[in-house]
Write a protein that holds these residues in place. Sequence first.
Motif, PDB file in Angstrom:
ATOM      1  N   PRO A  37       0.829  -1.214   0.000  1.00 52.18           N
ATOM      2  CA  PRO A  37       0.000   0.000   0.000  1.00 52.18           C
ATOM      3  C   PRO A  37       0.856   1.253   0.000  1.00 52.18           C
ATOM      4  O   PRO A  37       1.960   1.283   0.546  1.00 52.18           O
ATOM      5  N   GLU A  38       0.356   2.278  -0.641  1.00 53.16           N
ATOM      6  CA  GLU A  38       1.081   3.530  -0.710  1.00 53.16           C
ATOM      7  C   GLU A  38       1.282   4.114   0.688  1.00 53.16           C
ATOM      8  O   GLU A  38       0.354   4.194   1.472  1.00 53.16           O
ATOM      9  N   ASN A  99       5.739   5.006  -2.786  1.00 51.97           N
ATOM     10  CA  ASN A  99       4.776   5.760  -3.594  1.00 51.97           C
ATOM     11  C   ASN A  99       4.703   5.121  -4.976  1.00 51.97           C
ATOM     12  O   ASN A  99       5.329   4.097  -5.242  1.00 51.97           O
ATOM     13  N   GLN A 100       3.948   5.759  -5.854  1.00 49.18           N
ATOM     14  CA  GLN A 100       3.736   5.169  -7.172  1.00 49.18           C
ATOM     15  C   GLN A 100       5.021   5.092  -7.982  1.00 49.18           C
ATOM     16  O   GLN A 100       5.141   4.267  -8.900  1.00 49.18           O
ATOM     17  N   THR A 128      -0.380  -0.266  -4.287  1.00 50.02           N
ATOM     18  CA  THR A 128      -1.833  -0.139  -4.176  1.00 50.02           C
ATOM     19  C   THR A 128      -2.199   1.156  -3.452  1.00 50.02           C
ATOM     20  O   THR A 128      -1.331   1.873  -2.942  1.00 50.02           O
ATOM     21  N   ALA A 129      -3.494   1.437  -3.425  1.00 52.86           N
ATOM     22  CA  ALA A 129      -3.974   2.649  -2.758  1.00 52.86           C
ATOM     23  C   ALA A 129      -3.732   2.531  -1.259  1.00 52.86           C
ATOM     24  O   ALA A 129      -3.718   1.436  -0.677  1.00 52.86           O
ATOM     25  N   ALA A 130      -3.542   3.690  -0.657  1.00 57.68           N
ATOM     26  CA  ALA A 130      -3.301   3.714   0.783  1.00 57.68           C
ATOM     27  C   ALA A 130      -4.536   3.232   1.529  1.00 57.68           C
ATOM     28  O   ALA A 130      -5.671   3.380   1.070  1.00 57.68           O
ATOM     29  N   THR A 131      -4.316   2.646   2.693  1.00 63.30           N
ATOM     30  CA  THR A 131      -5.425   2.166   3.519  1.00 63.30           C
ATOM     31  C   THR A 131      -6.229   3.352   4.040  1.00 63.30           C
ATOM     32  O   THR A 131      -5.674   4.247   4.684  1.00 63.30           O
ATOM     33  N   PRO A 132      -7.529   3.438   3.739  1.00 64.64           N
ATOM     34  CA  PRO A 132      -8.315   4.599   4.193  1.00 64.64           C
ATOM     35  C   PRO A 132      -8.416   4.620   5.703  1.00 64.64           C
ATOM     36  O   PRO A 132      -8.414   3.582   6.369  1.00 64.64           O
TER      37      PRO A 132
END
Length: 237
Positions: A37-38, A99-100, A128-132
């Motif tokens: 995750p990012e 990061n990406q 992947t997208a960061a954990t919300p």
Amino acid sequence: MYNCLFLSLTCLCILSGHDAEECVTSILAKRGSVNVPEGGTLSLSCVVQHCGDDGWTGGWGLSTEGQFLLFSPTPRHHLSNVTLTTNRTRLLMDILNVNQSDYGMYQCQITWVEGYTSVGHMTHVNITAATPPTSIWKVYSRVAVYVSTCLVITLVLVLGLACHRRSKVPSQPPPIPPPNPPPRSRSARKDKPPTPKPKPKIELVYAALSKGCLEQPDPNPQREAAQPTVYSSLRFS
């Protein structure tokens, strides 16, 4: 003769075993894929079988557009080596706060003393997208619900035990209330003074007796006339 044959077989087994255990320089790594995750941390490792030769160089790198970029230590890239045996060393790399731009194909590349190069299998890294934050709050809320449920169950058990112990204590009879005092008579009340009794009236009755009314003819004239008597009386009513 048998002794010579036995020694020959023993030497053959030792030589064949020595050949089987001969060390070959290489990189021991498996092909794989990693999802990070990012904002997280990427950890990679490979094993370099150098067979005791300390003249090798190299490490972890990123393959981009046909080029290989070898990483150097930075505040985000932490590189380290761990000696496993006299013939093997593990290479570690940790990338912090990914990061990406960290997306790509990673692999180990070693240059030996003889001048040739060995590479390990590539590891595909996907960012992947960061954990919300909501998911983190969900975890915290679940933990809070679990803790509160445990506290409620413990409180119920403690109250039940206290009630059970209290039920074993013999109950005392209720106290007898004192008798009610007799009602006071109306005459004893202080708010109304007693009515005074009327005093009896004194009446005076006078009576007068005349001399003529009391005189009667005397049958015996010889007797001397008696002296008149006057009576008076008082009557109270």
